[in-house]
Design an enzyme around this catalytic site. Structure first.
Site, mmCIF file in Angstrom:
data_model
loop_
_atom_site.group_PDB
_atom_site.id
_atom_site.type_symbol
_atom_site.label_atom_id
_atom_site.label_comp_id
_atom_site.label_asym_id
_atom_site.label_seq_id
_atom_site.Cartn_x
_atom_site.Cartn_y
_atom_site.Cartn_z
ATOM 1 N N GLU A 141 0.857 -1.190 0.000
ATOM 2 C CA GLU A 141 0.000 0.000 0.000
ATOM 3 C C GLU A 141 0.888 1.233 0.000
ATOM 4 O O GLU A 141 1.853 1.304 0.772
ATOM 5 C CB GLU A 141 -0.899 0.010 1.238
ATOM 6 C CG GLU A 141 -1.687 1.303 1.424
ATOM 7 C CD GLU A 141 -2.215 1.464 2.844
ATOM 8 O OE1 GLU A 141 -2.265 2.611 3.327
ATOM 9 O OE2 GLU A 141 -2.565 0.450 3.477
ATOM 10 N N THR A 163 -4.309 6.377 2.745
ATOM 11 C CA THR A 163 -4.660 7.750 3.128
ATOM 12 C C THR A 163 -5.628 8.353 2.116
ATOM 13 O O THR A 163 -5.509 9.516 1.719
ATOM 14 C CB THR A 163 -3.409 8.639 3.304
ATOM 15 O OG1 THR A 163 -2.405 7.911 4.019
ATOM 16 C CG2 THR A 163 -3.734 9.879 4.139
ATOM 17 N N LYS A 190 -9.506 -1.569 8.417
ATOM 18 C CA LYS A 190 -8.183 -1.201 8.918
ATOM 19 C C LYS A 190 -8.347 -0.658 10.330
ATOM 20 O O LYS A 190 -9.104 0.293 10.553
ATOM 21 C CB LYS A 190 -7.576 -0.136 8.006
ATOM 22 C CG LYS A 190 -6.396 0.606 8.599
ATOM 23 C CD LYS A 190 -5.971 1.732 7.668
ATOM 24 C CE LYS A 190 -5.014 2.678 8.344
ATOM 25 N NZ LYS A 190 -4.552 3.735 7.427
#
Length: 206
Positions: free
Chosen positions: A44, A74, A134
């Site tokens: 990621e 993000t 997450k």
């Protein structure tokens, strides 16, 4: 494909993920290849600035050449969802639970990992049909948080992110985490063998 189905197919059995935050394009490429060579299938790249976007583009291209999936992290706005889509990321990850980002990811047909840290946020993600989440910041939540959340939410698969490395990953996997994310640990030679052992070990018993 349902939002969580992709993660069921591609993250189960992959106990370690790499997150490459605030690295240059060159560093991101080097660490991505190091992760893939180690057996870490998923990388990621957070896109909180222009450098992140450039790094994501480079890593996506490298991943395509090796048949690897690369996600965008993000992702905290619908604009970033579509930036990630244009670059070729195959999934999006957010630091928190954001309905707008979830809806944008669904429209873009990108599987999404929302960020959660409370039972209320978990319930909010479940209302969108998301069962992969997450948990951030994992080092602050601690392994006991994950053990506790398995009680009311046995259907949820957690990706633990934040402050994890080879010294503490095993305790999170033992607590029921499906995937533990590491970043700077990939820069340290002494941690690579320990991470490799976790990857090649029999599936963690959750």
């Amino acid at each position: 494909m349902a939002q969580s189905t992709w993660f069921d197919q591609h993250l189960l059995g992959c106990p370690i993920m790499a997150i490459l935050r605030n690295f240059s394009v060159e560093e991101s490429l080097e660490l991505s290849h190091r992760a893939w060579d180690l057996g870490i299938e998923h990388v990621e790249v957070p896109i909180q600035n222009q450098q992140g976007l450039e790094a994501l583009a480079a890593v996506v291209e490298a991943g395509n050449s090796r048949g690897k999936y690369v996600g965008a992290g993000t992702v905290d706005s619908s604009e970033k969802v579509f930036q990630a889509q244009e670059i070729g990321a195959v999934y999006t990850v957010a630091p928190g639970l954001d309905d707008e980002v979830i809806r944008a990811s669904i429209r873009a047909e990108l599987p999404h990992l929302p960020g959660v840290a409370t039972a209320s946020e978990i319930q909010g993600a479940l209302r969108h049909g998301l069962t992969w989440m997450k948990a951030f910041p994992a080092h602050t939540l601690g392994p006991d948080w994950f053990s506790a959340m398995r009680g009311p939410f046995p259907q949820v698969n957690f990706v633990a992110t934040g402050g994890l490395d080879a010294t503490n990953v095993a305790s999170y996997l033992k607590a029921g985490v499906r995937v533990a994310a590491v970043g700077s640990a990939l820069q340290h030679q002494d941690q690579l063998s320990r991470l490799g052992a976790l990857i090649t070990a029999p599936a963690n018993e959750n």
